[in-house]
Design a protein around this motif. Sequence first.
Motif, PDB file in Angstrom:
ATOM      1  N   SER A 170       0.780   1.737   7.096  1.00  0.00           N
ATOM      2  CA  SER A 170       1.125   0.737   6.092  1.00  0.00           C
ATOM      3  C   SER A 170       2.393   1.140   5.327  1.00  0.00           C
ATOM      4  CB  SER A 170      -0.029   0.510   5.109  1.00  0.00           C
ATOM      5  OG  SER A 170       0.243  -0.601   4.288  1.00  0.00           O
ATOM      6  N   ILE A 171       3.470   1.325   6.073  1.00  0.00           N
ATOM      7  CA  ILE A 171       4.761   1.683   5.474  1.00  0.00           C
ATOM      8  C   ILE A 171       5.415   0.401   4.975  1.00  0.00           C
ATOM      9  CG2 ILE A 171       6.965   2.861   5.813  1.00  0.00           C
ATOM     10  CD1 ILE A 171       5.716   4.203   8.297  1.00  0.00           C
ATOM     11  N   GLN A 172       5.117   0.049   3.739  1.00  0.00           N
ATOM     12  CA  GLN A 172       5.630  -1.163   3.109  1.00  0.00           C
ATOM     13  C   GLN A 172       5.356  -2.408   3.956  1.00  0.00           C
ATOM     14  OE1 GLN A 172       9.691  -0.470   1.816  1.00  0.00           O
ATOM     15  NE2 GLN A 172       9.141   1.415   0.755  1.00  0.00           N
ATOM     16  N   LEU A 173       4.247  -2.387   4.654  1.00  0.00           N
ATOM     17  CA  LEU A 173       3.770  -3.524   5.434  1.00  0.00           C
ATOM     18  C   LEU A 173       2.256  -3.402   5.573  1.00  0.00           C
ATOM     19  CD1 LEU A 173       4.714  -6.009   7.180  1.00  0.00           C
ATOM     20  CD2 LEU A 173       4.539  -4.474   9.150  1.00  0.00           C
ATOM     21  N   PRO A 174       1.494  -4.416   5.137  1.00  0.00           N
ATOM     22  CA  PRO A 174       1.934  -5.672   4.544  1.00  0.00           C
ATOM     23  C   PRO A 174       2.572  -5.491   3.165  1.00  0.00           C
ATOM     24  CG  PRO A 174      -0.450  -5.422   4.351  1.00  0.00           C
ATOM     25  CD  PRO A 174       0.026  -4.290   5.209  1.00  0.00           C
ATOM     26  N   VAL A 175       3.406  -6.475   2.795  1.00  0.00           N
ATOM     27  CA  VAL A 175       4.071  -6.424   1.489  1.00  0.00           C
ATOM     28  C   VAL A 175       4.089  -7.836   0.901  1.00  0.00           C
ATOM     29  CG1 VAL A 175       6.362  -6.627   2.590  1.00  0.00           C
ATOM     30  CG2 VAL A 175       6.168  -5.762   0.244  1.00  0.00           C
ATOM     31  N   ASN A 176       3.627  -7.964  -0.325  1.00  0.00           N
ATOM     32  CA  ASN A 176       3.556  -9.257  -0.996  1.00  0.00           C
ATOM     33  C   ASN A 176       4.732  -9.446  -1.946  1.00  0.00           C
ATOM     34  OD1 ASN A 176       1.206  -9.774   0.372  1.00  0.00           O
ATOM     35  ND2 ASN A 176      -0.147  -9.523  -1.389  1.00  0.00           N
ATOM     36  N   ASP A 177       4.902 -10.677  -2.395  1.00  0.00           N
ATOM     37  CA  ASP A 177       6.020 -11.055  -3.262  1.00  0.00           C
ATOM     38  C   ASP A 177       5.908 -10.346  -4.615  1.00  0.00           C
ATOM     39  OD1 ASP A 177       7.664 -12.543  -5.164  1.00  0.00           O
ATOM     40  OD2 ASP A 177       7.845 -14.062  -3.613  1.00  0.00           O
ATOM     41  N   PRO A 178       6.998  -9.684  -5.084  1.00  0.00           N
ATOM     42  CA  PRO A 178       6.923  -8.987  -6.373  1.00  0.00           C
ATOM     43  C   PRO A 178       7.005  -9.907  -7.585  1.00  0.00           C
ATOM     44  CG  PRO A 178       9.100  -8.715  -5.414  1.00  0.00           C
ATOM     45  CD  PRO A 178       8.272  -9.424  -4.383  1.00  0.00           C
ATOM     46  N   LEU A 179       7.735 -11.023  -7.477  1.00  0.00           N
ATOM     47  CA  LEU A 179       7.956 -11.855  -8.654  1.00  0.00           C
ATOM     48  C   LEU A 179       6.669 -12.480  -9.175  1.00  0.00           C
ATOM     49  CD1 LEU A 179      10.885 -11.614  -7.384  1.00  0.00           C
ATOM     50  CD2 LEU A 179      11.367 -13.763  -8.581  1.00  0.00           C
ATOM     51  N   ILE A 195       0.836  -1.207   0.000  1.00  0.00           N
ATOM     52  CA  ILE A 195       0.000   0.000   0.000  1.00  0.00           C
ATOM     53  C   ILE A 195       0.869   1.254   0.000  1.00  0.00           C
ATOM     54  CG2 ILE A 195      -1.733   1.307   1.306  1.00  0.00           C
ATOM     55  CD1 ILE A 195      -2.736  -1.458   2.325  1.00  0.00           C
ATOM     56  N   GLY A 196       1.673   1.435   1.044  1.00  0.00           N
ATOM     57  CA  GLY A 196       2.516   2.616   1.146  1.00  0.00           C
ATOM     58  C   GLY A 196       3.911   2.335   0.657  1.00  0.00           C
ATOM     59  N   HIS A 197       4.345   3.002  -0.425  1.00  0.00           N
ATOM     60  CA  HIS A 197       5.661   2.724  -0.999  1.00  0.00           C
ATOM     61  C   HIS A 197       6.649   3.838  -0.670  1.00  0.00           C
ATOM     62  CE1 HIS A 197       8.353   2.363  -4.791  1.00  0.00           C
ATOM     63  NE2 HIS A 197       8.917   1.793  -3.746  1.00  0.00           N
ATOM     64  N   ILE A 198       6.621   4.951  -1.398  1.00  0.00           N
ATOM     65  CA  ILE A 198       7.574   6.050  -1.177  1.00  0.00           C
ATOM     66  C   ILE A 198       6.892   7.253  -0.540  1.00  0.00           C
ATOM     67  CG2 ILE A 198       9.069   7.736  -2.313  1.00  0.00           C
ATOM     68  CD1 ILE A 198      10.295   4.980  -2.207  1.00  0.00           C
ATOM     69  N   THR A 239      -6.270   4.006  -5.009  1.00  0.00           N
ATOM     70  CA  THR A 239      -6.727   2.609  -5.059  1.00  0.00           C
ATOM     71  C   THR A 239      -5.665   1.624  -4.575  1.00  0.00           C
ATOM     72  OG1 THR A 239      -5.967   2.308  -7.352  1.00  0.00           O
ATOM     73  CG2 THR A 239      -8.226   3.134  -7.032  1.00  0.00           C
ATOM     74  N   SER A 240      -4.637   2.102  -3.881  1.00  0.00           N
ATOM     75  CA  SER A 240      -3.522   1.221  -3.532  1.00  0.00           C
ATOM     76  C   SER A 240      -3.908   0.096  -2.583  1.00  0.00           C
ATOM     77  CB  SER A 240      -2.358   2.020  -2.945  1.00  0.00           C
ATOM     78  OG  SER A 240      -2.749   2.722  -1.784  1.00  0.00           O
ATOM     79  N   THR A 241      -5.031   0.234  -1.870  1.00  0.00           N
ATOM     80  CA  THR A 241      -5.459  -0.864  -1.005  1.00  0.00           C
ATOM     81  C   THR A 241      -5.931  -2.071  -1.812  1.00  0.00           C
ATOM     82  OG1 THR A 241      -7.678   0.090  -0.822  1.00  0.00           O
ATOM     83  CG2 THR A 241      -6.094   0.645   0.922  1.00  0.00           C
ATOM     84  N   GLN A 242      -6.035  -1.923  -3.129  1.00  0.00           N
ATOM     85  CA  GLN A 242      -6.409  -3.035  -4.000  1.00  0.00           C
ATOM     86  C   GLN A 242      -5.193  -3.811  -4.509  1.00  0.00           C
ATOM     87  OE1 GLN A 242      -9.727  -3.792  -4.386  1.00  0.00           O
ATOM     88  NE2 GLN A 242      -9.847  -2.169  -2.834  1.00  0.00           N
ATOM     89  N   TYR A 243      -4.022  -3.553  -3.921  1.00  0.00           N
ATOM     90  CA  TYR A 243      -2.783  -4.172  -4.400  1.00  0.00           C
ATOM     91  C   TYR A 243      -2.839  -5.705  -4.373  1.00  0.00           C
ATOM     92  CZ  TYR A 243      -1.364  -5.643   0.280  1.00  0.00           C
ATOM     93  OH  TYR A 243      -1.309  -6.275   1.492  1.00  0.00           O
ATOM     94  N   LYS A 244      -3.768  -6.280  -3.628  1.00  0.00           N
ATOM     95  CA  LYS A 244      -3.868  -7.742  -3.497  1.00  0.00           C
ATOM     96  C   LYS A 244      -4.588  -8.385  -4.679  1.00  0.00           C
ATOM     97  CE  LYS A 244      -6.267  -7.257   0.259  1.00  0.00           C
ATOM     98  NZ  LYS A 244      -6.293  -5.781   0.284  1.00  0.00           N
ATOM     99  N   THR A 245      -5.092  -7.593  -5.606  1.00  0.00           N
ATOM    100  CA  THR A 245      -5.876  -8.129  -6.722  1.00  0.00           C
ATOM    101  C   THR A 245      -5.069  -8.123  -8.012  1.00  0.00           C
ATOM    102  OG1 THR A 245      -6.815  -5.997  -7.398  1.00  0.00           O
ATOM    103  CG2 THR A 245      -7.943  -7.182  -5.622  1.00  0.00           C
ATOM    104  N   LEU A 246      -5.310  -9.098  -8.867  1.00  0.00           N
ATOM    105  CA  LEU A 246      -4.623  -9.126 -10.157  1.00  0.00           C
ATOM    106  C   LEU A 246      -5.022  -7.947 -11.026  1.00  0.00           C
ATOM    107  CD1 LEU A 246      -4.471 -12.843 -11.370  1.00  0.00           C
ATOM    108  CD2 LEU A 246      -2.580 -11.356 -10.710  1.00  0.00           C
TER     109      LEU A 246
END
Length: 462
Positions: free
Chosen positions: A77-86, A15-18, A29-36
């Motif tokens: 949400s400072i880079q947490l939670p964070v999912n696998d980028p690959l 969610i929170g990156h830089i 919409t960054s809270t939707q990061y868990k969706t394809l």
Amino acid sequence: MARQILLNAFNMNCIGHINHGLWTHPRDTSTQYKTLAYWTELAQLLERGLFDGLFIADIVGTYDVYGQSLDVTLKESIQLPVNDPLLLVSAMAGVTRNLGFGITANLTYEAPYLFARRLSTLDHLSNGRVGWNIVTGYLDSAARAMGLHAQHEHDRRYDQADEYLQVLYKLLEGSWDDDAVLADRAQRVYADPAKVRKVRHHGEFYDVEGYHLCEPSPQRTPVLFQAGSSARGLGFAGQHAECVFISGQDKAGTRAQVDKVRAAASAAGRDGHAIKVFMGITVIVAPTEQQAHERHAEYLRYASPEAGVAHFAASTGIDFAAFELDEPIAFSKGNAIQSATRQLQENAWTRRRLLQQHALGGRYVTLVGSPEQVAEQLISWIDDTGLDGFNLTRTVTPESFEAFIDLVVPQLQQRGRYKTAYAEGTLREKLFASDHPHLPADHPGATYRTPQTAPTGALHHA
């Protein structure tokens, strides 16, 4: 002919990156990061804007330095939670044809034999559009989570990284010949055994004996990104990196960083301009200058300066929460990011000054203006510093990327400073205007391609 600007979108599977706090903005919409859909739609948007790549950051560990807790990290949400980028790449590659993907992976916690397979798999599935951002880590929390008492010392991590790259080159470049795969149905021969070799590596950090599990992918070795700016990090970049990511605050300092990168490549026997240098930057643009400043003011109301400082605390290893607002911050040499601690050492910082610097939740250079103004400022940064391009951070997503594509890209194109169509080929061929997808001949990884050109003892027939 004026150089065209290279451009990556800078993002993270979180969610929170830089620029922190902006997840609270009603249009974000960054809270939707868990969706394809969040990622596939972003990839298609960036390809519409002819971006060279999507650069995906990552960390292993958590930001627990500020206040000696995760309170601010979790609340904002400072880079947490964070999912696998690959795991994102296959889906995004499936809906695009040209967009590259720079993925961050921490070599300290990745076994090179299996990681080589993951890289080759993604390079196959993307048809040669993968890059690897090489990081060694800087968080003690990550080391503890992975079963270590603490990280290795800064320069020691680069010693390990040098050997890690040797193992990868042997696997990716030397285990299979280019023509090993015959796929001959009539003769019932898929791969020629005489052209596939076992890698035997017995070093200080790694012992590997085995065949690379994948047939040669379009690029073999992905495009190699790196971000170290310490003396040891620059030495590593000079040897291995094809693209270097820096963080600049002013043009003079940025020019000096670019020159150091080029000098490091030259010292390693490579062309000083063989490395493309990207700087992180934030852009807030609107149809008019007034509207851009109004949008900037709007974003500031949702941003979290404290979250930005908490992020920076992890980068330096210094707990800024322990200082009063105007108390000078005492510099102490640590084992985190040396370029970050160097900023503190060279300037009289207080927590108040840090909060002011992180007003938008991050500390990158921020350009605010009309499309024409932003385009001219970007061109000025390129021409005055020797940069090759930018990693464009997000603010409100996807709004900030949409605005840049719709408003700034046409201005850069009109000035002849940005492509109007993608070149053909792999990510390496696109970035370097090359007609060859593999590492160039002057890169040390190229020496591992065949037994005849590999360093003595590097490869042996099984």
